[in-house]
Structures are given as structure tokens and as C-alpha cells.
Design a protein around this motif. Structure first.
Motif, PDB file in Angstrom:
ATOM      1  N   THR A  20       0.959  -1.055  -0.361  1.00  0.00           N
ATOM      2  CA  THR A  20       0.293   0.004   0.006  1.00  0.00           C
ATOM      3  C   THR A  20       0.921   1.373   0.288  1.00  0.00           C
ATOM      4  O   THR A  20       0.890   2.227  -0.598  1.00  0.00           O
ATOM      5  N   ASN A  21       2.220   0.867   0.833  1.00  0.00           N
ATOM      6  CA  ASN A  21       2.770   2.549   0.688  1.00  0.00           C
ATOM      7  C   ASN A  21       3.213   1.958  -0.789  1.00  0.00           C
ATOM      8  O   ASN A  21       3.560   3.925  -0.994  1.00  0.00           O
ATOM      9  N   ALA A  22       4.238   1.783  -0.988  1.00  0.00           N
ATOM     10  CA  ALA A  22       4.575   1.554  -2.305  1.00  0.00           C
ATOM     11  C   ALA A  22       3.599   1.934  -3.425  1.00  0.00           C
ATOM     12  O   ALA A  22       4.533   3.014  -4.308  1.00  0.00           O
ATOM     13  N   TRP A  23       2.462   1.693  -3.703  1.00  0.00           N
ATOM     14  CA  TRP A  23       1.591   1.746  -4.173  1.00  0.00           C
ATOM     15  C   TRP A  23       1.340   3.259  -4.049  1.00  0.00           C
ATOM     16  O   TRP A  23       1.177   4.070  -5.046  1.00  0.00           O
ATOM     17  N   ASN A  24       1.324   3.887  -3.442  1.00  0.00           N
ATOM     18  CA  ASN A  24       1.200   5.272  -2.576  1.00  0.00           C
ATOM     19  C   ASN A  24       2.385   6.297  -3.046  1.00  0.00           C
ATOM     20  O   ASN A  24       1.944   6.862  -3.925  1.00  0.00           O
ATOM     21  N   GLN A  25       3.478   5.777  -2.832  1.00  0.00           N
ATOM     22  CA  GLN A  25       4.465   6.732  -3.602  1.00  0.00           C
ATOM     23  C   GLN A  25       4.252   6.329  -5.074  1.00  0.00           C
ATOM     24  O   GLN A  25       4.799   7.670  -5.779  1.00  0.00           O
ATOM     25  N   ILE A  26       4.158   5.359  -5.505  1.00  0.00           N
ATOM     26  CA  ILE A  26       3.940   5.538  -7.134  1.00  0.00           C
ATOM     27  C   ILE A  26       2.831   6.282  -7.312  1.00  0.00           C
ATOM     28  O   ILE A  26       3.520   7.087  -8.447  1.00  0.00           O
ATOM     29  N   ARG A  27       1.701   6.788  -6.886  1.00  0.00           N
ATOM     30  CA  ARG A  27       1.046   7.383  -7.963  1.00  0.00           C
ATOM     31  C   ARG A  27       0.994   8.616  -7.766  1.00  0.00           C
ATOM     32  O   ARG A  27       0.548   9.568  -8.172  1.00  0.00           O
ATOM     33  N   GLU A  28       2.294   8.665  -6.030  1.00  0.00           N
ATOM     34  CA  GLU A  28       1.802  10.374  -5.851  1.00  0.00           C
ATOM     35  C   GLU A  28       4.123  10.706  -6.156  1.00  0.00           C
ATOM     36  O   GLU A  28       4.215  11.526  -5.403  1.00  0.00           O
ATOM     37  N   ARG A  29       3.906  10.036  -7.220  1.00  0.00           N
ATOM     38  CA  ARG A  29       6.002  10.596  -7.591  1.00  0.00           C
ATOM     39  C   ARG A  29       5.788  11.524  -8.202  1.00  0.00           C
ATOM     40  O   ARG A  29       6.981  12.642  -7.402  1.00  0.00           O
ATOM     41  N   ASP A  30       4.680  12.554  -8.465  1.00  0.00           N
ATOM     42  CA  ASP A  30       5.063  14.118  -8.964  1.00  0.00           C
ATOM     43  C   ASP A  30       4.807  15.098  -7.588  1.00  0.00           C
ATOM     44  O   ASP A  30       5.305  15.704  -7.623  1.00  0.00           O
ATOM     45  N   ALA A  36       9.800  19.007   0.156  1.00  0.00           N
ATOM     46  CA  ALA A  36      11.485  18.758   0.448  1.00  0.00           C
ATOM     47  C   ALA A  36      11.694  18.223   1.156  1.00  0.00           C
ATOM     48  O   ALA A  36      12.628  16.936   0.727  1.00  0.00           O
ATOM     49  N   ARG A  37      11.195  17.483   1.683  1.00  0.00           N
ATOM     50  CA  ARG A  37      10.509  16.033   2.389  1.00  0.00           C
ATOM     51  C   ARG A  37      10.832  14.844   1.889  1.00  0.00           C
ATOM     52  O   ARG A  37      10.637  13.605   2.651  1.00  0.00           O
ATOM     53  N   THR A  38       9.966  14.866   1.187  1.00  0.00           N
ATOM     54  CA  THR A  38       9.816  13.515   0.314  1.00  0.00           C
ATOM     55  C   THR A  38      10.606  13.397  -1.485  1.00  0.00           C
ATOM     56  O   THR A  38      11.152  12.548  -1.819  1.00  0.00           O
ATOM     57  N   ARG A  39      11.128  14.126  -1.894  1.00  0.00           N
ATOM     58  CA  ARG A  39      12.129  14.440  -3.035  1.00  0.00           C
ATOM     59  C   ARG A  39      12.725  13.333  -3.280  1.00  0.00           C
ATOM     60  O   ARG A  39      13.548  12.823  -4.607  1.00  0.00           O
ATOM     61  N   ARG A  40      13.747  12.756  -2.359  1.00  0.00           N
ATOM     62  CA  ARG A  40      14.460  11.747  -2.142  1.00  0.00           C
ATOM     63  C   ARG A  40      14.772  10.478  -2.020  1.00  0.00           C
ATOM     64  O   ARG A  40      15.024   9.376  -2.086  1.00  0.00           O
ATOM     65  N   ARG A  41      13.021  10.608  -1.972  1.00  0.00           N
ATOM     66  CA  ARG A  41      12.686   8.809  -2.788  1.00  0.00           C
ATOM     67  C   ARG A  41      12.972   8.081  -3.739  1.00  0.00           C
ATOM     68  O   ARG A  41      13.166   8.924  -4.967  1.00  0.00           O
ATOM     69  N   PRO A  42      12.703   7.058  -3.529  1.00  0.00           N
ATOM     70  CA  PRO A  42      13.686   5.797  -4.911  1.00  0.00           C
ATOM     71  C   PRO A  42      12.723   6.319  -5.861  1.00  0.00           C
ATOM     72  O   PRO A  42      13.546   6.992  -7.452  1.00  0.00           O
ATOM     73  N   LEU A  43      11.401   6.908  -6.015  1.00  0.00           N
ATOM     74  CA  LEU A  43      10.811   6.858  -7.378  1.00  0.00           C
ATOM     75  C   LEU A  43      10.904   8.579  -7.807  1.00  0.00           C
ATOM     76  O   LEU A  43      11.423   8.960  -8.959  1.00  0.00           O
ATOM     77  N   PRO A  44      11.698   9.870  -7.085  1.00  0.00           N
ATOM     78  CA  PRO A  44      11.199  10.875  -7.588  1.00  0.00           C
ATOM     79  C   PRO A  44      12.653  11.080  -7.993  1.00  0.00           C
ATOM     80  O   PRO A  44      13.089  11.833  -8.686  1.00  0.00           O
ATOM     81  N   SER A  45      13.494  10.932  -7.358  1.00  0.00           N
ATOM     82  CA  SER A  45      15.051  10.688  -7.071  1.00  0.00           C
ATOM     83  C   SER A  45      15.424   9.928  -8.539  1.00  0.00           C
ATOM     84  O   SER A  45      15.991  10.357  -9.019  1.00  0.00           O
ATOM     85  N   GLY A  46      14.827   9.475  -9.466  1.00  0.00           N
ATOM     86  CA  GLY A  46      15.423   8.681 -10.031  1.00  0.00           C
ATOM     87  C   GLY A  46      16.193   7.306  -9.581  1.00  0.00           C
ATOM     88  O   GLY A  46      16.194   6.383 -10.850  1.00  0.00           O
TER      89      GLY A  46
END
Length: 251
Positions: A20-30, A36-46
Motif C-alpha cells: 500500500t505504501n509503495a503504491w501510494n508513492q507510485i501514484r504520488e511521485r510527481d 522537500a521531505r519526499t523528493r529523495r524517495r526512490p521514484l522522484p529521485s530516479g
């Protein structure tokens, strides 16, 4: 206590929660890329591709639901699937549209305790409804305090949180206190329903008054220190309440 059943329940629930957490990050990667606190997560950081994330999230979510169905029971598996669906399909998109998203998001946050109850053989009755509402109401001051602290991030991400247009914190403090007050009588219900005893009742009363006091502080004048105080009180409140519940039931 059936330790194998407990382990199976925890493992299956952990898999669904992670998915569930992973799917949330997939849908909210933009959105995460703008905060600032999430831009270094695996998806937005590439560091991770969306395709790999989708495969991973789908696999562990499906595995978790299937594992619960095979090793626990069908009701607990269905509750886990409902938790996933309400979080990813309702709460996640609603964050971009309405401040009511916080109330919707509290539903999947409160469902796991229902799954724990049914896993242990409990029925869907008034007792588990009390547990659900304890978890539901507890989350709201907890999250409102955090959302106010990170309101600039949420504003940058385009998310519709109550705190985004509440720099003074008056609305956030008012709602946090309202939910903390509502939680107080609900937290006493397990004793009134015969699930727990007297020790739990008075312990829950004391913890609830402490939660209300922390919420009152935020209402009296929102500052970062008071918001952090409410957040940390919430973190202490829940494990203390549930531990007391278990010990008093065992006694």
C-alpha cells in the motif's frame, strides 16, 4: 496466545501495508518530487523506475492478501484488501481534491486492528467497532499536528490539507482538540463492553486527558513546539493504551 497465528497475521499484514505504501508513492511521485521531505524517495529521485515499483508493489500486496487467506482466514484477508483499496484508490487521489481526505485516510489506518481482531477469532461486533473508532480518532490529532508542521511542503505539492491555508494554526488546533475530546469517551468503551477491566478504564482516562491537554495547547496558540508536543504525545498514547488493554485483558 497462538504464536504461529500471530506471526502469520503480522507477516501478511506487513506485506499488504508495504504494498500500500509503495503504491501510494507510485501514484504520488510527481507530488513527492515537489516536496522537500519526499523528493529523495526512490521514484522522484530516479533511483527506481515506475515499472519496477509497480511490479514490486503489486507482488507484495497480492502475496500479503493471499498469505492471510491461506494461513489466517478469509475475513482478515478481505479486510487487508479493503485497507489497500481505501488507501490507494480513495485516500491518495482525494488528497489533491479535498481536505476531507484526512477523514477518509483514517479508515484504512484503523482497519488493521479489525484484522487483528478477526485473525484471533473475534467477530465483527460492538467490541471491535470500539477498537476501530479508537484508532480512527487517534490518528486525526496525530496527523493534523504533522500536517501543520509541514504545511509549506503540502502547499508546494499541491495537496489539499486543512493546514495549507491555516498559517496561524487556529483551524488545525480546533479540529485536533475536537477529535482528542471525541476519543476520550470512545477509549473507555472496551471496559463498558466487558473487553477490559478497571485498570484499563482509569489508565485510558488518564491517557485521554493527557491527549486532550496536548490538543488544548495547540488550540491556545499554534507554535512548532506545541505541534511537535501533540505529535509526540500521540505516539506515546497509542502503544500505552493498547499495551494497557492487553495486560488488563490478560489479567
Amino acid at each position: 496466545m497462538d504464536l504461529l497465528l500471530l506471526a502469520n497475521t503480522l507477516l501478511g499484514t506487513a506485506l499488504v501495508a508495504a504494498g500500500t505504501n509503495a503504491w501510494n508513492q507510485i501514484r504520488e511521485r510527481d507530488v513527492d518530487a515537489r516536496m522537500a521531505r519526499t523528493r529523495r524517495r526512490p521514484l522522484p529521485s530516479g533511483r527506481l523506475t515506475p515499472q519496477a515499483a509497480i511490479w514490486f508493489a503489486s507482488a507484495i500486496t497480492g502475496a500479503g492478501v493471499g498469505y492471510l487467506a491461506a494461513t489466517v482466514n478469509a475475513i482478515t484477508a478481505m479486510l487487508a484488501a479493503l485497507t489497500f483499496a481505501t488507501y490507494v484508490l480513495l485516500y491518495t487521489p482525494l488528497k489533491r481534491r479535498s481536505t476531507l481526505n484526512t477523514l477518509v485516510g483514517a479508515v484504512p489506518g484503523a482497519l488493521p486492528i479489525v484484522g487483528g481482531w478477526t485473525a484471533a477469532g473475534g467477530s465483527l461486533d460492538a467490541a471491535v467497532a470500539a477498537l476501530f473508532w479508537i484508532l480512527f480518532l487517534w490518528q486525526l490529532p496525530h496527523f493534523l499536528a504533522l500536517a501543520w508542521l509541514y504545511r509549506d511542503d503540502y502547499r508546494a505539492g499541491g495537496l489539499r490539507m486543512l493546514s495549507v491555508d491555516d498559517d496561524r494554526g487556529a483551524d488545525t488546533g480546533r479540529m485536533a482538540l475536537l477529535y482528542a475530546v471525541a476519543l476520550l469517551p470512545i477509549s473507555l468503551m472496551p471496559t463498558l463492553l466487558g473487553v477490559t477491566g478497571t485498570w484499563y478504564f482509569f489508565g485510558a482516562l488518564g491517557l485521554g486527558l493527557g491527549y486532550v491537554a496536548a490538543g488544548t495547547g495547540l488550540l491556545m496558540g499554534a507554535t512548532p513546539s506545541r505541534a511537535w508536543r501533540l505529535f509526540f504525545v500521540s505516539i506515546l498514547y497509542l502503544p500505552a493504551l493498547l499495551t494497557l488493554m492487553v495486560l488488563d485483558k490478560a489479567a
